[in-house]
Design a protein around this motif. Sequence first.
Motif, PDB file in Angstrom:
ATOM      1  N   VAL A  73       0.863  -1.179   0.000  1.00  0.00           N
ATOM      2  CA  VAL A  73       0.000   0.000   0.000  1.00  0.00           C
ATOM      3  C   VAL A  73       0.901   1.230   0.000  1.00  0.00           C
ATOM      4  N   LEU A  74       0.869   1.973  -1.083  1.00  0.00           N
ATOM      5  CA  LEU A  74       1.665   3.192  -1.217  1.00  0.00           C
ATOM      6  C   LEU A  74       0.799   4.383  -0.832  1.00  0.00           C
ATOM      7  N   GLN A  75       1.174   5.076   0.232  1.00  0.00           N
ATOM      8  CA  GLN A  75       0.360   6.165   0.774  1.00  0.00           C
ATOM      9  C   GLN A  75       0.961   7.503   0.343  1.00  0.00           C
ATOM     10  N   ALA A  76       0.275   8.149  -0.617  1.00  0.00           N
ATOM     11  CA  ALA A  76       0.774   9.401  -1.200  1.00  0.00           C
ATOM     12  C   ALA A  76      -0.086  10.571  -0.764  1.00  0.00           C
ATOM     13  N   GLY A  77       0.542  11.741  -0.696  1.00  0.00           N
ATOM     14  CA  GLY A  77      -0.185  12.962  -0.374  1.00  0.00           C
ATOM     15  C   GLY A  77      -0.614  13.693  -1.625  1.00  0.00           C
ATOM     16  N   VAL A  78      -0.380  14.994  -1.670  1.00  0.00           N
ATOM     17  CA  VAL A  78      -0.765  15.825  -2.803  1.00  0.00           C
ATOM     18  C   VAL A  78       0.098  15.463  -4.014  1.00  0.00           C
TER      19      VAL A  78
ATOM     20  N   SER B  99      -3.526  17.010 -12.786  1.00  0.00           N
ATOM     21  CA  SER B  99      -3.997  16.513 -11.490  1.00  0.00           C
ATOM     22  C   SER B  99      -4.901  17.556 -10.841  1.00  0.00           C
ATOM     23  N   ALA B 100      -5.896  17.104 -10.103  1.00  0.00           N
ATOM     24  CA  ALA B 100      -6.838  18.030  -9.472  1.00  0.00           C
ATOM     25  C   ALA B 100      -6.130  18.927  -8.467  1.00  0.00           C
ATOM     26  N   SER B 101      -5.174  18.358  -7.720  1.00  0.00           N
ATOM     27  CA  SER B 101      -4.439  19.153  -6.730  1.00  0.00           C
ATOM     28  C   SER B 101      -3.642  20.256  -7.407  1.00  0.00           C
TER      29      SER B 101
ATOM     30  N   ILE C 201       2.587  19.737   4.574  1.00  0.00           N
ATOM     31  CA  ILE C 201       2.267  18.589   3.737  1.00  0.00           C
ATOM     32  C   ILE C 201       3.488  18.273   2.878  1.00  0.00           C
ATOM     33  N   GLN C 202       3.499  17.079   2.321  1.00  0.00           N
ATOM     34  CA  GLN C 202       4.651  16.621   1.548  1.00  0.00           C
ATOM     35  C   GLN C 202       4.183  16.185   0.162  1.00  0.00           C
ATOM     36  N   PRO C 203       4.177  17.121  -0.791  1.00  0.00           N
ATOM     37  CA  PRO C 203       3.704  16.776  -2.135  1.00  0.00           C
ATOM     38  C   PRO C 203       4.664  15.832  -2.836  1.00  0.00           C
ATOM     39  N   ILE C 204       4.166  15.178  -3.878  1.00  0.00           N
ATOM     40  CA  ILE C 204       4.984  14.264  -4.660  1.00  0.00           C
ATOM     41  C   ILE C 204       4.646  14.438  -6.134  1.00  0.00           C
ATOM     42  N   ALA C 205       5.661  14.451  -6.970  1.00  0.00           N
ATOM     43  CA  ALA C 205       5.457  14.572  -8.415  1.00  0.00           C
ATOM     44  C   ALA C 205       4.831  13.295  -8.948  1.00  0.00           C
TER      45      ALA C 205
END
Length: 509
Positions: free
Chosen positions: A165-170, A176-178, A202-206
């Motif tokens: 389970v890969l748990q991603a933030g923004v 992308s909607a974000s 928060i910790q966004p990710i590309a």
Amino acid sequence: MTELTSPTGEEAALRAAPRADGSAPRALVLGATGYVGGRLTPRLLAAGYRVRILARDAGRAAALPWGAECEIVEGSADDADAVAQACADVDVLFYLIHSMNAGKDFEDADARAAGTVASAAADAGVGRVVYLGGLHPAGVALSPHLRSRVAVGEVFLGSPVPALVLQAGVVIGSGSASFEMIRHLTEVLPYMPAPRWVRNRIQPIAVRDVLHYLLGAARVAGDVNRAVDIGGPDVLRYGQMMNGYALAAGLPQRAIAALPVLTPGLASHWVNLVTPVPRSIARPLIASLQNECVVKDRSVDEIVPPPEGGLTPYRRAVELALGRVDADLVETSWRDAEVSGAPSDPLPSDPGWAGRTVFTDERSQRTRATEHDLWTIIVGIGGENGWYSSPLLWAARGWMDRVAGGVGLQRGRRSRSVTHVGDAIDFWRVEAVEDGRLLRLRAEMKVPGAAWLELRVASDEQGTHYEQRAVFFPRGLAGRLYWLAVLPFHGLIFAGMATRITAAAEALR
């Protein structure tokens, strides 16, 4: 197939590992027509996997640029028979389904779908499940959508099939909607009244790094069964993300005031008004920002090493996204997600109208334009290109739809020049494309009935002519009154469309 950006799937660390008999492994993707799934699927193909997808609409999936290279099973994740058929002889299953557009009972629906898939995967002997969940803090009350994502992850972790389970933030990427929320809030508002969560870290990710982890997860050893956090290298406050976008886009820094009175519900209405993101999507995104969402540890690096050159910094992710938007090369977009409650049945064939109430508005216009030039204008209609008739009336109809909770005209379109079945164009959905001949759009606006708009290129011995037909099946008395109410405007809108579309095609000469 469209040329892929990094990761392409052809990287040595991401290539498919052959089965013991030397054959290519099979990957099953649930959510292949969504934002992440639509990018992952062609990369799985490039990595050497045999790809099967489960899709509600097989025709829409087949019409995608890579659709012909995939095996398609028609059905949904809560259809036990379809899921069982899709899971046969599968090595890795990607579960990329979410419920941001779903109704009030979405948590139960999510749990049922995950349970159906987990059970079918176990019965079929699937080697691994990979689920893209949501980054979240521990020990605090979560928003319903984030809580549901955590619960889905627990379903898979508790099943006999090993799950990662890969748990991603923004997620930051073109379409992308974000990213669209950040982009339009920053560009439209020189001063931003915002909820208190703009101060949360928060910790966004590309999106390219999300794809790297997903591709890498398919190669993880079978005994790994756990949830891990994934995030980019930067920990930022939401306000810093907005001003980081401003710097990347060459805009002045924005003044941001955190106001305690803006609840998630009020904030979602505000986002609905000033960005293309509708309230149904904005609300769960905003609710998930109420808590600080930061990667708790980097244990994922022990399972899937980071990409060569490291993870993508936030500013670089924004620059890459803007570059794709400017070049009209957005691979997938939140715009093309299905809209909960919108009509989905195709336009019935003309003989099927017998005995039913139907209203039509038909126009035809001869033109000196070539068939090719006329089709170029038709296939690019909507979004930034507009509707070639009374912008004020179209804008008014779009705002009426937004106020009623619909998607409105601000949704735009993913590409300015390319149109596929299933694409969203403002408050329409592309139902049929016959290259060079026909574009059929199904209405997703809030109307008491079902509506379609057909734009067609025709020709005879006298030359090229443009044909246009609006079709409306009213629902009850409200539908009939609606048609009568808008009838006076059709003469302005639809007649003007026919005249201006043909004129624009002639101007291309």
